[in-house]
Scaffold this motif. Sequence first.
Motif, PDB file in Angstrom:
ATOM      1  N   TYR A 280      -7.801   4.350 -10.991  1.00  0.00           N
ATOM      2  CA  TYR A 280      -7.727   4.896  -9.640  1.00  0.00           C
ATOM      3  C   TYR A 280      -6.973   6.213  -9.658  1.00  0.00           C
ATOM      4  CZ  TYR A 280      -9.267   0.434  -7.628  1.00  0.00           C
ATOM      5  OH  TYR A 280      -9.989  -0.691  -7.285  1.00  0.00           O
TER       6      TYR A 280
ATOM      7  N   SER B 261     -10.713  -0.716 -14.535  1.00  0.00           N
ATOM      8  CA  SER B 261     -10.758   0.147 -13.356  1.00  0.00           C
ATOM      9  C   SER B 261      -9.604   1.143 -13.401  1.00  0.00           C
ATOM     10  CB  SER B 261     -10.653  -0.696 -12.076  1.00  0.00           C
ATOM     11  OG  SER B 261     -11.783  -1.517 -11.920  1.00  0.00           O
TER      12      SER B 261
ATOM     13  N   ARG C 214     -12.044   5.129  -7.142  1.00  0.00           N
ATOM     14  CA  ARG C 214     -12.047   4.326  -8.357  1.00  0.00           C
ATOM     15  C   ARG C 214     -13.112   4.807  -9.316  1.00  0.00           C
ATOM     16  NH1 ARG C 214     -13.702  -2.035  -8.637  1.00  0.00           N
ATOM     17  NH2 ARG C 214     -15.747  -1.075  -8.296  1.00  0.00           N
TER      18      ARG C 214
ATOM     19  N   MET D 226      -5.445  -2.237  -2.913  1.00  0.00           N
ATOM     20  CA  MET D 226      -6.290  -1.199  -3.521  1.00  0.00           C
ATOM     21  C   MET D 226      -7.614  -1.083  -2.782  1.00  0.00           C
ATOM     22  SD  MET D 226      -4.294   0.002  -5.797  1.00  0.00           S
ATOM     23  CE  MET D 226      -5.174   0.972  -7.021  1.00  0.00           C
ATOM     24  N   SER D 227      -8.178  -2.208  -2.377  1.00  0.00           N
ATOM     25  CA  SER D 227      -9.436  -2.171  -1.620  1.00  0.00           C
ATOM     26  C   SER D 227      -9.237  -1.449  -0.295  1.00  0.00           C
ATOM     27  CB  SER D 227      -9.955  -3.585  -1.381  1.00  0.00           C
ATOM     28  OG  SER D 227     -10.285  -4.218  -2.600  1.00  0.00           O
ATOM     29  N   ARG D 228      -8.130  -1.749   0.361  1.00  0.00           N
ATOM     30  CA  ARG D 228      -7.845  -1.090   1.640  1.00  0.00           C
ATOM     31  C   ARG D 228      -7.663   0.411   1.460  1.00  0.00           C
ATOM     32  NH1 ARG D 228      -2.375  -2.039   5.346  1.00  0.00           N
ATOM     33  NH2 ARG D 228      -2.659  -0.191   6.656  1.00  0.00           N
TER      34      ARG D 228
ATOM     35  N   ARG E 131      -4.979  -6.352  -5.325  1.00  0.00           N
ATOM     36  CA  ARG E 131      -6.413  -6.121  -5.108  1.00  0.00           C
ATOM     37  C   ARG E 131      -6.697  -5.809  -3.639  1.00  0.00           C
ATOM     38  NH1 ARG E 131      -6.921 -10.408  -8.873  1.00  0.00           N
ATOM     39  NH2 ARG E 131      -7.101 -11.922  -7.171  1.00  0.00           N
ATOM     40  N   THR E 132      -6.055  -6.547  -2.745  1.00  0.00           N
ATOM     41  CA  THR E 132      -6.263  -6.298  -1.318  1.00  0.00           C
ATOM     42  C   THR E 132      -5.800  -4.897  -0.938  1.00  0.00           C
ATOM     43  OG1 THR E 132      -6.019  -8.638  -0.783  1.00  0.00           O
ATOM     44  CG2 THR E 132      -5.664  -7.067   1.004  1.00  0.00           C
TER      45      THR E 132
ATOM     46  N   TRP F 262       0.827  -1.210   0.000  1.00  0.00           N
ATOM     47  CA  TRP F 262       0.000   0.000   0.000  1.00  0.00           C
ATOM     48  C   TRP F 262       0.863   1.263   0.000  1.00  0.00           C
ATOM     49  CZ3 TRP F 262       0.481   3.486   3.942  1.00  0.00           C
ATOM     50  CH2 TRP F 262       1.130   3.037   5.102  1.00  0.00           C
TER      51      TRP F 262
ATOM     52  N   ALA G  54      -8.796   2.327  -0.920  1.00  0.00           N
ATOM     53  CA  ALA G  54     -10.069   2.956  -1.265  1.00  0.00           C
ATOM     54  C   ALA G  54     -10.972   3.062  -0.036  1.00  0.00           C
ATOM     55  CB  ALA G  54     -10.757   2.169  -2.370  1.00  0.00           C
ATOM     56  N   ALA G  55     -11.038   1.988   0.766  1.00  0.00           N
ATOM     57  CA  ALA G  55     -11.886   1.999   1.959  1.00  0.00           C
ATOM     58  C   ALA G  55     -11.406   3.033   2.971  1.00  0.00           C
ATOM     59  CB  ALA G  55     -11.906   0.612   2.593  1.00  0.00           C
TER      60      ALA G  55
END
Length: 288
Positions: free
Chosen positions: A82, A80, A73, A62-64, A59-60, A21, A66-67
């Motif tokens: 970002y 996709s 996104r 990017m999800s973190r 993916r993990t 990250w 974004a959250a």
Amino acid sequence: MPTTALRLILQTLKTEPSRTWSIIITLYGDAVVPRGGSLWLGTLSAFLHTIDIGDGVVRTAMSRLAADGWLERSRVGRNSFYRLADKGRETFRSATQHIYNAHPPAPGRGFELVLLGTGTEREAARTALQEAGFGAAAPGVWVAPAGTAIPPAAADALRLDAAADTDTGRRLAALSWPLDETAAAYRRFLAAFGPLREALAAGEALSELDSFIARILLIHGWRRIILRDPILPADLLPPDWPGAAARALCADLYHRLLPASERWLDAHGQTESGPLPPPGPELQERFR
């Protein structure tokens, strides 16, 4: 095939805890924001594959991000894209001066002392003072070089101006900040990236992709140190302080890597509307 110096840097990266990250944030702030701020996930994944970071980890991460409000996104068909969200842009903007400044601060003019009471707002003030670069000289006593702005969360605290001779100032700095740890981090940085600068200075060439890898890992490593360094004037630091040498190495190596790394982005960077636009003039001003 990466050069021996770059392979050693990559091997060092693999021995550290996963910081995918953080590398992603470095890549966006350093390379994507100057070109408009948006990047296709496929471009990002292609780069991360080259340093052995797989799709699942990407993916993990990017999800973190974004959250947590660092990235946002958009989608075009099945693709996709970002970009840094407001939180990410503001954080990197505020950090830019520290990261890319080529010059240490002028000799000190004394200290700001902030004395915190025991009220319910103390924890918020303490956090704000840390983020503003203050060090803790004693419980409830915070110190920074004269002229450091007092954050709003600590505006009601008692503030004092203080002066000290050089020896006393250095003792106060050593008491207030973990300077030994920071110096050790700078020395590790010099050991990791010094051989690469020597190889390039001797005429060894990197491919465009390897130049981009080296550039991102350079700023990734530099950012992790410089944003924890209070950036004190030289007269408050130990005489053998390695920060100046590390800053000079980073600046020199960055500009050696920049042209070829930008050509890799020209060829591979994609946004929602096509290739990444060219960078703004601020890119060439870094470390100047």
